[in-house]
Design a protein around this motif. Structure first.
Motif, PDB file in Angstrom:
ATOM      1  N   TYR A 424       3.175   9.463   0.843  1.00 13.90           N
ATOM      2  CA  TYR A 424       3.006   8.658  -0.369  1.00 13.90           C
ATOM      3  C   TYR A 424       4.121   7.634  -0.547  1.00 13.90           C
ATOM      4  N   GLU A 425       5.268   7.872   0.070  1.00  8.87           N
ATOM      5  CA  GLU A 425       6.420   7.000  -0.120  1.00  8.87           C
ATOM      6  C   GLU A 425       6.204   5.603   0.466  1.00  8.87           C
ATOM      7  N   CYS A 426       5.254   5.458   1.368  1.00 13.10           N
ATOM      8  CA  CYS A 426       5.082   4.145   2.020  1.00 13.10           C
ATOM      9  C   CYS A 426       4.601   3.084   1.041  1.00 13.10           C
ATOM     10  N   TRP A 427       4.131   3.474  -0.162  1.00 12.16           N
ATOM     11  CA  TRP A 427       3.682   2.505  -1.168  1.00 12.16           C
ATOM     12  C   TRP A 427       4.660   2.376  -2.349  1.00 12.16           C
ATOM     13  N   GLN A 428       5.667   3.242  -2.408  1.00  9.43           N
ATOM     14  CA  GLN A 428       6.486   3.315  -3.616  1.00  9.43           C
ATOM     15  C   GLN A 428       7.353   2.082  -3.835  1.00  9.43           C
ATOM     16  N   ALA A 429       7.697   1.358  -2.785  1.00  4.58           N
ATOM     17  CA  ALA A 429       8.561   0.181  -2.936  1.00  4.58           C
ATOM     18  C   ALA A 429       7.786  -1.101  -3.247  1.00  4.58           C
ATOM     19  N   LEU A 430       6.480  -1.022  -3.370  1.00  3.74           N
ATOM     20  CA  LEU A 430       5.711  -2.199  -3.775  1.00  3.74           C
ATOM     21  C   LEU A 430       6.144  -2.633  -5.180  1.00  3.74           C
TER      22      LEU A 430
END
Length: 441
Positions: A424-430
């Protein structure tokens, strides 16, 4: 291998005989009551007798002994994690990603194709002939003096590592990574390998895989019928005293002993046969102006449901291709879908997630679970120069897509220990670019 043209109502009929025994096929209606070489005639029906002609599939086998000559079936204990219990885990709507599934060690325990089957997810009930299952195989030993068949449905096999040398009742096929094969319901087969091998399997209970309709595309495009191949008749002429037949029946495995090989078919004719396909022969259809086409344009095979345009399962690939759209965000868009999407990677790096999604691994985005490009992909695509670009070079990703809501097994979610908890972390920096940016004119 001969070309295979029966898919989705093409109505082709094929025949083949072992070249060592010419004229082993009976000749039409005037055949004598005893088959040539005193073989036994056996019909294998893949559809109801009264199915419409375009959907009616069966093959006549001329063999040394009928398939009925075997001892009673007993439970088979050799595949612990190959099972279809969709209630053993609570539902999980999260985006799921698996790191590459384990290969058997080079040294140590020998594991055959059947023993190395592991069920990841699925839905439905093979007893009601409705649903599907997704499996991983991981093996390092050939199936000597044994064969397997599936009473519940068709197998679509996608090798990821290692060449599969598959012997079927109709003959032999070699299937390498970037190729696929389909073993229809009931056909007996054995898998030989040379070292650790791994891949994916899509099993469908409802019907058979067919080519998708082309609609406005016209007569040519996507997977062309002439590129499918089926085996040439071959049989094992070596005496065998101890042979095992393993059956998948109502989701469970059984084994029966017999004193001869099931691979004793000298000749056959019909339109119900195993086949293989080289994914590099797929004719890609794509946009050459603007906008992002739906991934359905990459469908190789489909198993339709009773609802028009809705599949029990689609097999979709994302092959090397040219991307030439203008004014368009080119990678897959952010998405919520009324279908379940299970993706695997055969080789290379998938363009929407070059980090974390590795060959031999998988992802599952369940019905209405949001997903899309990671931060790195989004930032790169948003600032890319929009010129004709070759994408997915050296890559082959695929998707098993289904209208059914898939449940993950305990092995898939827990026992295999390959689930990536940080996916899930791959989208958190959007970023919220609306509040950070200025109005654009």
């Amino acid at each position: 291998m001969s070309q295979y043209k029966y898919l989705s109502g093409f109505g082709s009929h094929f025949s083949s005989e072992d070249e060592r025994y010419p004229n082993s096929l009976p000749l039409g209606q005037n055949s004598p009551q005893v088959c040539p070489y005193k073989l036994y005639a056996e019909q294998l029906s893949g559809s109801a007798f009264t199915a419409p002609r375009t959907e009616n599939v069966r093959t006549w086998l001329y063999r040394k002994l009928p398939s009925a000559v075997h001892q009673p079936f007993q439970p088979f204990k050799g595949a612990t994690y190959f099972k279809q219990n969709w209630d053993e885990q609570p539902p999980n709507p999260n985006q799921l990603r698996w790191k590459p599934f384990d290969l058997p060690p080079q040294q140590g325990r020998k594991i055959t194709f059947v023993e190395g089957l592991h069920t990841v997810c699925g839905a439905g009930d093979p007893r009601a002939r409705h649903g599907l299952a997704i499996h991983i195989y991981s093996c390092n030993e050939s199936m000597d003096n044994s064969a397997f068949y599936n009473s519940d449905g068709d197998f679509l096999i996608v090798p990821q590592q290692g060449i599969l040398d598959i012997t079927t009742e109709m003959g032999r096929m070699k299937v390498a990574p970037n190729e696929i094969c389909v073993i229809p319901q009931g056909i007996r087969f054995a898998v030989s390998v040379n070292g650790p091998s791994r891949g994916y399997i899509l099993e469908v209970y409802d019907g058979h895989f067919v080519l998708p309709d082309l609609g406005p595309i016209g007569a040519n495009g996507l997977a062309n019928p002439r590129d499918f191949e089926t085996p040439v008749a071959w049989f094992n002429d070596q005496p065998i005293e101890d042979f095992q037949v393993i059956s998948k029946f109502q989701g469970s495995l059984f084994v029966a002993q017999q004193n001869h090989s099931v691979f004793d078919v000298v000749a056959w004719h019909g339109n119900y046969v195993p086949y293989k396909y080289d994914l590099s022969k797929f004719m890609v259809i794509n946009s050459v102006s603007f906008d992002h086409c739906d991934p359905s344009i990459f469908t190789v095979l489909t198993c339709p449901s009773l609802r028009a345009g809705t599949a029990i399962a689609d097999f979709v690939i994302f092959p090397p291709r040219w991307s030439v759209q203008e004014h368009t965000f080119r990678p897959p868009y952010y998405h919520r879908n009324c279908m379940s999407e299970f993706m695997g990677l055969i080789l290379g790096k998938y363009e929407a997630k070059e980090d974390g999604f590795a060959a031999g691994g998988a992802t599952l985005h369940s019905i209405m679970t949001p997903h899309g490009p990671d931060v790195k992909c989004f930032d790169g695509a948003s600032n890319a120069k929009l010129v004709p670009e070759r994408i997915a070079e050296g890559t082959q990703a695929f998707m098993f897509e289904s209208s059914l809501s898939l449940a993950v097994t305990k092995w898939g979610e827990d026992t295999c220990q390959k689930l990536d908890a940080a996916y899930y972390e791959c989208w958190q920096a959007l970023k919220d670019n609306f509040t950070l940016g200025k109005a654009q004119k």
